[in-house]
Design a protein around this motif. Structure first.
Motif, PDB file in Angstrom:
ATOM      1  N   PRO A 178       0.782  -1.237   0.000  1.00 42.10           N
ATOM      2  CA  PRO A 178       0.000   0.000   0.000  1.00 42.10           C
ATOM      3  C   PRO A 178       0.815   1.289   0.000  1.00 42.10           C
ATOM      4  CG  PRO A 178      -0.213  -1.145   2.105  1.00 42.10           C
ATOM      5  CD  PRO A 178       0.535  -2.055   1.183  1.00 42.10           C
ATOM      6  N   ASN A 179       2.074   1.212   0.344  1.00 41.94           N
ATOM      7  CA  ASN A 179       2.891   2.419   0.395  1.00 41.94           C
ATOM      8  C   ASN A 179       3.979   2.458  -0.665  1.00 41.94           C
ATOM      9  OD1 ASN A 179       1.487   3.512   2.640  1.00 41.94           O
ATOM     10  ND2 ASN A 179       2.575   2.077   3.958  1.00 41.94           N
ATOM     11  N   ASN A 180       3.845   1.667  -1.708  1.00 41.37           N
ATOM     12  CA  ASN A 180       4.876   1.655  -2.752  1.00 41.37           C
ATOM     13  C   ASN A 180       4.838   2.996  -3.491  1.00 41.37           C
ATOM     14  OD1 ASN A 180       5.811   1.204  -5.662  1.00 41.37           O
ATOM     15  ND2 ASN A 180       6.675  -0.519  -4.546  1.00 41.37           N
ATOM     16  N   PRO A 181       5.879   3.815  -3.339  1.00 32.62           N
ATOM     17  CA  PRO A 181       5.834   5.152  -3.918  1.00 32.62           C
ATOM     18  C   PRO A 181       5.837   5.167  -5.440  1.00 32.62           C
ATOM     19  CG  PRO A 181       8.008   4.724  -2.993  1.00 32.62           C
ATOM     20  CD  PRO A 181       7.126   3.565  -2.608  1.00 32.62           C
ATOM     21  N   LEU A 182       6.458   4.177  -6.056  1.00 27.69           N
ATOM     22  CA  LEU A 182       6.477   4.147  -7.521  1.00 27.69           C
ATOM     23  C   LEU A 182       5.088   3.838  -8.068  1.00 27.69           C
ATOM     24  CD1 LEU A 182       8.065   4.409 -10.123  1.00 27.69           C
ATOM     25  CD2 LEU A 182       8.700   2.001  -9.889  1.00 27.69           C
ATOM     26  N   ALA A 183       4.406   2.871  -7.475  1.00 31.40           N
ATOM     27  CA  ALA A 183       3.043   2.547  -7.908  1.00 31.40           C
ATOM     28  C   ALA A 183       2.112   3.729  -7.665  1.00 31.40           C
ATOM     29  CB  ALA A 183       2.533   1.310  -7.176  1.00 31.40           C
ATOM     30  N   LEU A 184       2.256   4.395  -6.520  1.00 26.94           N
ATOM     31  CA  LEU A 184       1.425   5.560  -6.222  1.00 26.94           C
ATOM     32  C   LEU A 184       1.696   6.701  -7.208  1.00 26.94           C
ATOM     33  CD1 LEU A 184       1.694   5.484  -2.334  1.00 26.94           C
ATOM     34  CD2 LEU A 184      -0.439   5.279  -3.658  1.00 26.94           C
ATOM     35  N   ASN A 185       2.972   6.947  -7.506  1.00 27.66           N
ATOM     36  CA  ASN A 185       3.320   7.995  -8.463  1.00 27.66           C
ATOM     37  C   ASN A 185       2.716   7.708  -9.831  1.00 27.66           C
ATOM     38  OD1 ASN A 185       5.267  10.352  -9.302  1.00 27.66           O
ATOM     39  ND2 ASN A 185       5.512   8.740 -10.832  1.00 27.66           N
ATOM     40  N   ASN A 186       2.890   6.496 -10.313  1.00 27.94           N
ATOM     41  CA  ASN A 186       2.417   6.175 -11.656  1.00 27.94           C
ATOM     42  C   ASN A 186       0.892   6.104 -11.726  1.00 27.94           C
ATOM     43  OD1 ASN A 186       5.097   6.172 -12.295  1.00 27.94           O
ATOM     44  ND2 ASN A 186       5.202   4.042 -12.909  1.00 27.94           N
ATOM     45  N   LEU A 187       0.246   5.700 -10.635  1.00 24.31           N
ATOM     46  CA  LEU A 187      -1.209   5.767 -10.588  1.00 24.31           C
ATOM     47  C   LEU A 187      -1.650   7.234 -10.642  1.00 24.31           C
ATOM     48  CD1 LEU A 187      -3.938   4.342 -10.352  1.00 24.31           C
ATOM     49  CD2 LEU A 187      -3.631   4.348  -7.858  1.00 24.31           C
ATOM     50  N   GLY A 188      -0.912   8.097  -9.972  1.00 25.07           N
ATOM     51  CA  GLY A 188      -1.182   9.531 -10.050  1.00 25.07           C
ATOM     52  C   GLY A 188      -1.077  10.040 -11.480  1.00 25.07           C
ATOM     53  N   ALA A 189      -0.112   9.525 -12.224  1.00 32.48           N
ATOM     54  CA  ALA A 189       0.035   9.921 -13.628  1.00 32.48           C
ATOM     55  C   ALA A 189      -1.189   9.508 -14.449  1.00 32.48           C
ATOM     56  CB  ALA A 189       1.305   9.307 -14.221  1.00 32.48           C
ATOM     57  N   ILE A 190      -1.754   8.367 -14.133  1.00 31.23           N
ATOM     58  CA  ILE A 190      -2.979   7.934 -14.826  1.00 31.23           C
ATOM     59  C   ILE A 190      -4.118   8.905 -14.518  1.00 31.23           C
ATOM     60  CG2 ILE A 190      -4.777   6.150 -14.920  1.00 31.23           C
ATOM     61  CD1 ILE A 190      -2.497   4.080 -14.563  1.00 31.23           C
ATOM     62  N   TYR A 191      -4.237   9.295 -13.257  1.00 32.18           N
ATOM     63  CA  TYR A 191      -5.282  10.257 -12.898  1.00 32.18           C
ATOM     64  C   TYR A 191      -5.071  11.595 -13.615  1.00 32.18           C
ATOM     65  CZ  TYR A 191      -7.259   7.184  -9.353  1.00 32.18           C
ATOM     66  OH  TYR A 191      -7.872   6.134  -8.704  1.00 32.18           O
ATOM     67  N   VAL A 192      -3.828  11.984 -13.824  1.00 28.14           N
ATOM     68  CA  VAL A 192      -3.557  13.204 -14.601  1.00 28.14           C
ATOM     69  C   VAL A 192      -4.087  13.032 -16.014  1.00 28.14           C
ATOM     70  CG1 VAL A 192      -1.723  14.568 -15.688  1.00 28.14           C
ATOM     71  CG2 VAL A 192      -1.593  14.021 -13.256  1.00 28.14           C
ATOM     72  N   ARG A 193      -3.795  11.903 -16.622  1.00 23.70           N
ATOM     73  CA  ARG A 193      -4.260  11.645 -17.988  1.00 23.70           C
ATOM     74  C   ARG A 193      -5.783  11.686 -18.045  1.00 23.70           C
ATOM     75  NH1 ARG A 193      -1.482   8.212 -21.838  1.00 23.70           N
ATOM     76  NH2 ARG A 193       0.221   9.627 -21.417  1.00 23.70           N
ATOM     77  N   GLU A 194      -6.437  11.234 -16.964  1.00 25.25           N
ATOM     78  CA  GLU A 194      -7.899  11.254 -16.888  1.00 25.25           C
ATOM     79  C   GLU A 194      -8.439  12.626 -16.446  1.00 25.25           C
ATOM     80  OE1 GLU A 194      -8.533   6.537 -15.706  1.00 25.25           O
ATOM     81  OE2 GLU A 194      -8.612   8.040 -14.107  1.00 25.25           O
TER      82      GLU A 194
ATOM     83  N   ASP B 120      -8.248  13.953 -13.569  1.00 25.13           N
ATOM     84  CA  ASP B 120      -8.728  13.923 -12.197  1.00 25.13           C
ATOM     85  C   ASP B 120      -7.552  14.359 -11.315  1.00 25.13           C
ATOM     86  OD1 ASP B 120      -9.719  13.424  -9.667  1.00 25.13           O
ATOM     87  OD2 ASP B 120     -10.583  11.465 -10.193  1.00 25.13           O
ATOM     88  N   TYR B 121      -7.330  15.675 -11.288  1.00 20.92           N
ATOM     89  CA  TYR B 121      -6.153  16.222 -10.630  1.00 20.92           C
ATOM     90  C   TYR B 121      -6.184  16.046  -9.109  1.00 20.92           C
ATOM     91  CZ  TYR B 121      -5.505  18.019 -15.282  1.00 20.92           C
ATOM     92  OH  TYR B 121      -5.357  18.107 -16.638  1.00 20.92           O
ATOM     93  N   GLN B 122      -7.374  16.056  -8.518  1.00 20.78           N
ATOM     94  CA  GLN B 122      -7.461  15.856  -7.068  1.00 20.78           C
ATOM     95  C   GLN B 122      -7.008  14.441  -6.695  1.00 20.78           C
ATOM     96  OE1 GLN B 122      -8.179  18.269  -4.603  1.00 20.78           O
ATOM     97  NE2 GLN B 122      -7.128  16.604  -3.549  1.00 20.78           N
ATOM     98  N   GLN B 123      -7.454  13.439  -7.447  1.00 24.64           N
ATOM     99  CA  GLN B 123      -7.012  12.063  -7.181  1.00 24.64           C
ATOM    100  C   GLN B 123      -5.515  11.922  -7.441  1.00 24.64           C
ATOM    101  OE1 GLN B 123      -9.058  10.528  -5.068  1.00 24.64           O
ATOM    102  NE2 GLN B 123      -8.748   8.645  -6.203  1.00 24.64           N
ATOM    103  N   ALA B 124      -5.020  12.582  -8.482  1.00 26.72           N
ATOM    104  CA  ALA B 124      -3.580  12.548  -8.773  1.00 26.72           C
ATOM    105  C   ALA B 124      -2.797  13.106  -7.590  1.00 26.72           C
ATOM    106  CB  ALA B 124      -3.274  13.332 -10.044  1.00 26.72           C
ATOM    107  N   LEU B 125      -3.247  14.247  -7.069  1.00 34.75           N
ATOM    108  CA  LEU B 125      -2.571  14.839  -5.912  1.00 34.75           C
ATOM    109  C   LEU B 125      -2.644  13.922  -4.697  1.00 34.75           C
ATOM    110  CD1 LEU B 125      -3.523  18.622  -6.114  1.00 34.75           C
ATOM    111  CD2 LEU B 125      -1.230  17.616  -6.236  1.00 34.75           C
ATOM    112  N   ASN B 126      -3.791  13.287  -4.493  1.00 32.92           N
ATOM    113  CA  ASN B 126      -3.918  12.359  -3.372  1.00 32.92           C
ATOM    114  C   ASN B 126      -2.864  11.258  -3.458  1.00 32.92           C
ATOM    115  OD1 ASN B 126      -6.132  13.818  -2.476  1.00 32.92           O
ATOM    116  ND2 ASN B 126      -7.633  12.357  -3.230  1.00 32.92           N
ATOM    117  N   CYS B 127      -2.699  10.676  -4.638  1.00 33.67           N
ATOM    118  CA  CYS B 127      -1.700   9.608  -4.822  1.00 33.67           C
ATOM    119  C   CYS B 127      -0.284  10.131  -4.604  1.00 33.67           C
ATOM    120  CB  CYS B 127      -1.808   9.017  -6.229  1.00 33.67           C
ATOM    121  SG  CYS B 127      -3.239   7.967  -6.482  1.00 33.67           S
TER     122      CYS B 127
END
Length: 149
Positions: free
Chosen positions: A62-78, A80-87
Motif C-alpha cells: 500500500p505504500n509503494n511510492p512508484l506505484a502511487l506515483n504512476n497511478l497519479g500519472a494515470i489520474y492526470v491523464r484522466e 482527475d487532478y485531485q485524485q492525482a494529488l492524493n496519490c
C-alpha cells in the motif's frame, strides 16, 4: 511556464546517480514485473489495464511510492487532478531514500511524469525529488483548470 521548465530540467538532471539495490527495495521479482508491465501499458495508452495493475500492487504494497506515483500519472491523464494529488502526496513520504533505476520517463500531458523501473541490480535515482516535482506540476495544472471553470 518557467517553473515547469526548471522542474523538468531537475528531473532530467537526476538521471545518473549511484545508489541502492532495487530488488531489495521493491520486494520481489513479481512486483518488479508488475511495475514494468503496468508502466508499459500506461505508456501505450491502456490506462484501465495499467490502473488495475497499480491498484493490485497497492493492495499488497500500500505504500509503494512508484506505484502511487504512476497511478497519479494515470489520474492526470484522466484529468482527475485531485485524485492525482492524493496519490502523489501519499507517495512523497514513502519516497524518501527510495532508490531506483529509471529506464524510461513518460511525460503525461506535460504535467506529471511516470517512471519505468529497469530490472537491474542498482538504482540511480532518488524518487523523492521526482515525486515532489510531480506534485508541483499537478498543483499548477489543477489551479489553472480551476481558473478556467
Amino acid at each position: 511556464m518557467i517553473r515547469r521548465l526548471v522542474l523538468m530540467c531537475l528531473v532530467v538532471g537526476l538521471v545518473g546517480l549511484p545508489s541502492l539495490n532495487l530488488q531489495a527495495q521493491i520486494g520481489n521479482q513479481d512486483l518488479m514485473r508488475s511495475l514494468v508491465h503496468s508502466y508499459d501499458l500506461l505508456e501505450a495508452g491502456k490506462l484501465a489495464e495499467a490502473k488495475q495493475i497499480y491498484e493490485k500492487i497497492l493492495e499488497k504494497h500500500p505504500n509503494n511510492p512508484l506505484a502511487l506515483n504512476n497511478l497519479g500519472a494515470i489520474y492526470v491523464r484522466e484529468q482527475d487532478y485531485q485524485q492525482a494529488l492524493n496519490c502523489l502526496e501519499r507517495a512523497l513520504p514513502q519516497a524518501k531514500g527510495y532508490k531506483m533505476l529509471v529506464n524510461r520517463v513518460c511525460d503525461v500531458d506535460g504535467v506529471c511524469l511516470a517512471f519505468r523501473p529497469a530490472a537491474v541490480e542498482y538504482g540511480n535515482h532518488d524518487l523523492e525529488p521526482l515525486i515532489a516535482a510531480n506534485i508541483v506540476m499537478v498543483k499548477d495544472k489543477f489551479a489553472a483548470n480551476q481558473k478556467l471553470d
